[in-house]
Structures are given as C-alpha cells and as structure tokens.
Scaffold this motif. Structure first.
Motif, PDB file in Angstrom:
ATOM      1  N   ALA A  60       0.828  -1.218   0.000  1.00  0.00           N
ATOM      2  CA  ALA A  60       0.000   0.000   0.000  1.00  0.00           C
ATOM      3  C   ALA A  60       0.854   1.256   0.000  1.00  0.00           C
ATOM      4  N   ASP A  61       2.063   1.173   0.551  1.00  0.00           N
ATOM      5  CA  ASP A  61       2.956   2.329   0.642  1.00  0.00           C
ATOM      6  C   ASP A  61       4.131   2.140  -0.323  1.00  0.00           C
ATOM      7  N   HIS A  62       4.236   3.017  -1.312  1.00  0.00           N
ATOM      8  CA  HIS A  62       5.282   2.871  -2.326  1.00  0.00           C
ATOM      9  C   HIS A  62       6.686   3.057  -1.750  1.00  0.00           C
ATOM     10  N   HIS A  63       6.793   3.721  -0.569  1.00  0.00           N
ATOM     11  CA  HIS A  63       8.103   3.894   0.055  1.00  0.00           C
ATOM     12  C   HIS A  63       8.687   2.558   0.536  1.00  0.00           C
ATOM     13  N   LEU A  64       7.823   1.585   0.778  1.00  0.00           N
ATOM     14  CA  LEU A  64       8.269   0.283   1.267  1.00  0.00           C
ATOM     15  C   LEU A  64       8.459  -0.737   0.150  1.00  0.00           C
ATOM     16  N   GLN A  65       8.225  -0.323  -1.076  1.00  0.00           N
ATOM     17  CA  GLN A  65       8.365  -1.261  -2.196  1.00  0.00           C
ATOM     18  C   GLN A  65       9.831  -1.306  -2.657  1.00  0.00           C
ATOM     19  N   MET A  66      10.622  -1.839  -1.761  1.00  0.00           N
ATOM     20  CA  MET A  66      12.050  -2.031  -2.002  1.00  0.00           C
ATOM     21  C   MET A  66      12.409  -3.452  -1.574  1.00  0.00           C
ATOM     22  N   PRO A  67      13.576  -3.976  -2.005  1.00  0.00           N
ATOM     23  CA  PRO A  67      13.886  -5.392  -1.752  1.00  0.00           C
ATOM     24  C   PRO A  67      13.703  -5.861  -0.319  1.00  0.00           C
ATOM     25  N   LEU A  71      10.938  -8.790   0.496  1.00  0.00           N
ATOM     26  CA  LEU A  71      11.355 -10.064   1.088  1.00  0.00           C
ATOM     27  C   LEU A  71      10.645 -10.304   2.415  1.00  0.00           C
ATOM     28  N   LEU A  72      10.475  -9.238   3.198  1.00  0.00           N
ATOM     29  CA  LEU A  72       9.762  -9.357   4.468  1.00  0.00           C
ATOM     30  C   LEU A  72       8.305  -9.739   4.260  1.00  0.00           C
ATOM     31  N   LEU A 123      14.436 -17.823   2.707  1.00  0.00           N
ATOM     32  CA  LEU A 123      14.128 -16.384   2.657  1.00  0.00           C
ATOM     33  C   LEU A 123      14.912 -15.617   3.724  1.00  0.00           C
ATOM     34  N   MET A 124      15.055 -16.221   4.894  1.00  0.00           N
ATOM     35  CA  MET A 124      15.842 -15.585   5.955  1.00  0.00           C
ATOM     36  C   MET A 124      17.299 -15.402   5.528  1.00  0.00           C
ATOM     37  N   ALA A 125      17.834 -16.392   4.818  1.00  0.00           N
ATOM     38  CA  ALA A 125      19.203 -16.286   4.313  1.00  0.00           C
ATOM     39  C   ALA A 125      19.313 -15.158   3.283  1.00  0.00           C
ATOM     40  N   VAL A 126      18.316 -15.069   2.402  1.00  0.00           N
ATOM     41  CA  VAL A 126      18.299 -14.008   1.385  1.00  0.00           C
ATOM     42  C   VAL A 126      18.186 -12.636   2.054  1.00  0.00           C
ATOM     43  N   MET A 127      17.361 -12.533   3.108  1.00  0.00           N
ATOM     44  CA  MET A 127      17.234 -11.267   3.835  1.00  0.00           C
ATOM     45  C   MET A 127      18.551 -10.883   4.502  1.00  0.00           C
ATOM     46  N   MET A 145      20.772  -5.436  -6.003  1.00  0.00           N
ATOM     47  CA  MET A 145      19.440  -5.782  -5.470  1.00  0.00           C
ATOM     48  C   MET A 145      18.389  -4.800  -5.974  1.00  0.00           C
ATOM     49  N   ASN A 146      17.410  -5.312  -6.681  1.00  0.00           N
ATOM     50  CA  ASN A 146      16.244  -4.529  -7.086  1.00  0.00           C
ATOM     51  C   ASN A 146      15.026  -5.434  -6.994  1.00  0.00           C
ATOM     52  N   LEU A 147      13.863  -4.915  -7.362  1.00  0.00           N
ATOM     53  CA  LEU A 147      12.631  -5.702  -7.226  1.00  0.00           C
ATOM     54  C   LEU A 147      12.665  -6.962  -8.092  1.00  0.00           C
ATOM     55  N   ARG A 148      13.227  -6.835  -9.283  1.00  0.00           N
ATOM     56  CA  ARG A 148      13.292  -7.987 -10.187  1.00  0.00           C
ATOM     57  C   ARG A 148      14.132  -9.108  -9.574  1.00  0.00           C
ATOM     58  N   VAL A 149      15.293  -8.742  -9.029  1.00  0.00           N
ATOM     59  CA  VAL A 149      16.171  -9.729  -8.389  1.00  0.00           C
ATOM     60  C   VAL A 149      15.489 -10.325  -7.159  1.00  0.00           C
ATOM     61  N   SER A 150      14.761  -9.488  -6.412  1.00  0.00           N
ATOM     62  CA  SER A 150      14.045  -9.962  -5.219  1.00  0.00           C
ATOM     63  C   SER A 150      13.033 -11.042  -5.579  1.00  0.00           C
ATOM     64  N   PHE A 151      12.229 -10.778  -6.609  1.00  0.00           N
ATOM     65  CA  PHE A 151      11.219 -11.759  -7.026  1.00  0.00           C
ATOM     66  C   PHE A 151      11.876 -13.040  -7.554  1.00  0.00           C
ATOM     67  N   LEU A 152      13.003 -12.881  -8.223  1.00  0.00           N
ATOM     68  CA  LEU A 152      13.735 -14.044  -8.731  1.00  0.00           C
ATOM     69  C   LEU A 152      14.253 -14.909  -7.579  1.00  0.00           C
ATOM     70  N   LEU A 153      14.769 -14.256  -6.541  1.00  0.00           N
ATOM     71  CA  LEU A 153      15.269 -14.981  -5.371  1.00  0.00           C
ATOM     72  C   LEU A 153      14.135 -15.678  -4.614  1.00  0.00           C
ATOM     73  N   ILE A 154      12.984 -15.013  -4.514  1.00  0.00           N
ATOM     74  CA  ILE A 154      11.814 -15.622  -3.868  1.00  0.00           C
ATOM     75  C   ILE A 154      11.378 -16.869  -4.636  1.00  0.00           C
ATOM     76  N   PHE A 155      11.342 -16.744  -5.968  1.00  0.00           N
ATOM     77  CA  PHE A 155      10.980 -17.897  -6.808  1.00  0.00           C
ATOM     78  C   PHE A 155      11.977 -19.043  -6.621  1.00  0.00           C
ATOM     79  N   LEU A 156      13.259 -18.709  -6.507  1.00  0.00           N
ATOM     80  CA  LEU A 156      14.299 -19.720  -6.307  1.00  0.00           C
ATOM     81  C   LEU A 156      14.120 -20.440  -4.970  1.00  0.00           C
TER      82      LEU A 156
END
Length: 321
Positions: A60-67, A71-72, A123-127, A145-156
């Motif tokens: 809901a808050d665009h300020h928090l839309q960061m890796p 991940l959290l 996910l904890m390791a990635v964080m 680290m960007n949003l694309r990499v974050s989603f890729l790591l989550i998928f992994l």
C-alpha cells in the motif's frame, strides 16, 4: 496352493492396513482442551492479522516497495501459510478431541509443513544477504538488489524447497505402514511417520537427516557470515547515529532468526529420529505458534519506516471516511 495364496493375500493386506493416523498431541493437558483451544485460536488469529498487516502496508505504501520489505512481505505470507498447515487441526483436537487424520491428508500436511518451513529458512538467508549488501556494499546495492532480483530470489527459494521435499515425501509415502498408527505429535511429523513404518527405513532416515541439515545449516552459515561482516562494518562507522541505525535494522532480524534456529536445531539435527519423538513437541510449538506471533511485533516495533507507513495508511483510511 490355496494356503500359499491366502498367505500372499494376507501379506498384501498387512502392508496396506493403515487408512488413517491418530495424532497423540498433548494427552496430559487434554482436560484443558477448551482453554487451550481459545489460547491457540487467539495466537493463530493474531499471527495471521500481524503478518497480513506487514503484507498490506508493504504494497500500500510505495516507500516500502524495495527489496528489504518485499522479502519481508514474502516471509510474512509464507508464515501465514505455514501455521495454517498445522494450527487448524490442532484447534480441532483441542475442541472436539478428534485426533484422527486420513493417510493422504497426513502426507499432504507433512509436505506443506516442510516445504513452507524450508522456504522461510531460505528467505531468511536471502534477507541476511540483502542487509549485508545494504550495509557493507552500499554503492553497489542498487545495481545488485532490485525488485526484479528480489522476485527471482523468492521464486528460487520456493523452487528449491519444492524439489527437495516433494521427492522426500514421495519416498516416505511408498513405505509400508502396517501398524501401529499413533503419531506422538500434534501434527504429521515426518520423523514420526518414518518411525511408524514397518519397512527398512535406514536409508530414508539418513536422507531426511542430511536434507534437513542442509536446509537449516546452509542458511545459518550464510547468515553468520553476512552478519559477521555487518558487525565489522558497523563498528567502523564514524557516526554513533549511523551505527545505531544500522544495528536497529538488523537486530529485529537477528531476534527472529535466534527463535527459529534455536528450536529447529533442537528438533531436526539429530541422526536418530526415534530419540526425538517425545522431546520435540514443545520446541515445535515455538516455530508454529510463538515465532509467527512474535515476528510481526518484532519487525514493526523496531522499524521506523514501518511505523511511518502504518501512520500514513491509517491517515488515508480516515480521510476516505
């Protein structure tokens, strides 16, 4: 000839007699079932609501839309699913005393418990790596680290967990179960299921031990290396304010990790599954009830950006009214 056929038929029946399992849960406190039902229901609802708040404010808050917060929120979503695999059945045991669970339902619960648990560890390791890059490599952080990499790591994380435990569960489901069928736990623990099999389970036990050791120890090693470097870097910062800010963003993550690893090392890192059957219920409650309940509190109480996002979201809700 007929006697031989009868023996073969009886042998086949003996290998497939179990249609359901009985979850022993906590027989000593069964008279307090309704009170325990209420306590665990409130803890479950609080965990779901707390983790949902993190997910909602992140998107809901665009300020928090960061890796870091993506991940959290992924971890919070996984926590919601993880406790939902176990707690509803435990609640039904406390309320109605119905302790039976179908063979197929038991293996389904076991798979999702291990699969989602492994995802949370990865996910904890990635964080931890994310915090390492943000604090130790700030100039390179945005390019790595960007949003694309974050989603890729989550998928992994999801993919690895699925590959590891789908094969494990398939292997255990092919074992013979001819009795007894009482699981000394409040959910379908894989170690307990292996112990109940009347097949030769030595290779399966070794497989399970090394698999759980890998899933627990690899993220733990990554986390220790990441935070060792973070501590060294933070102590070298010239400003006290910068040091406090860096430690503040990492301390909540470390508290959650301590709770998770403490209970899981106690439960799973033992070569002999039979030795732990009667000793891990309380430790498992930490992972399925206590940690998911504390996670949202720890992350929100110690994070100023989350505080601000909550205030902004509540302000927008009031204005819309």
């Amino acid at each position: 000839m007929r006697v031989r056929e009868t023996e073969i038929t009886m042998g086949v029946k003996n290998e497939s007699t179990i249609q359901e399992f009985i979850l022993e849960a906590f027989p000593a406190v069964q008279p307090l079932g309704k009170l325990l039902f209420l306590v665990h229901l409130l803890a479950y609802l609080a965990s779901i609501m707390g983790n949902m708040v993190i997910i909602i404010i992140t998107w809901a808050d665009h300020h928090l839309q960061m890796p870091m917060y993506v991940l959290l929120s992924a971890s919070s979503f996984c926590e919601c699913c993880f406790i939902t695999t176990v707690i509803p059945k435990l609640l039904s045991i406390f309320l109605s005393g119905r302790q039976t669970i179908l063979f197929s339902a038991c293996f389904t619960q076991t798979f999702f418990f291990l699969f989602l648990g492994a995802v949370i560890f990865f996910l904890m390791a990635v964080m931890s790596l994310d915090r390492y890059l943000a604090i130790c490599k700030p100039l390179h952080y945005a390019s790595i680290m960007n949003l694309r990499v974050s989603f890729l790591l989550i998928f992994l994380c999801y993919s690895l967990s699925f590959i590891f435990f789908s094969g494990m569960i398939l292997r255990v489901s092919q074992l013979s179960f001819c009795g007894p069928n009482i699981i000394s736990h409040f959910f379908c623990d894989l170690g307990s299921l292996i112990h109940l099999s009347c097949s030769d389970t030595r290779s399966v036990e070794i497989h399970f031990f090394f698999l759980t050791s890998f899933v627990i120890l690899l993220p733990l090693i990554i986390t220790i290396i990441a935070y060792s470097n973070i501590v060294v870097t933070v102590l070298q910062l010239p400003s006290t304010k910068e040091r406090q800010k860096a430690f503040s963003t990492c301390s909540s993550h470390l508290i959650v990790l301590s709770l998770m690893y403490g209970s899981c090392v106690f439960i799973y890192l033992k070569p002999k599954q039979v030795n732990r059957l009667d000793s891990n219920k309380e430790a498992a409650l930490v992972n399925t009830v206590v940690t998911p309940l504390l996670n949202p509190v720890i992350y929100t109480l110690r994070n100023k950006q989350v505080h601000q996002a909550l205030r902004d979201t509540l302000s927008r809700v009031r204005l819309q009214k």
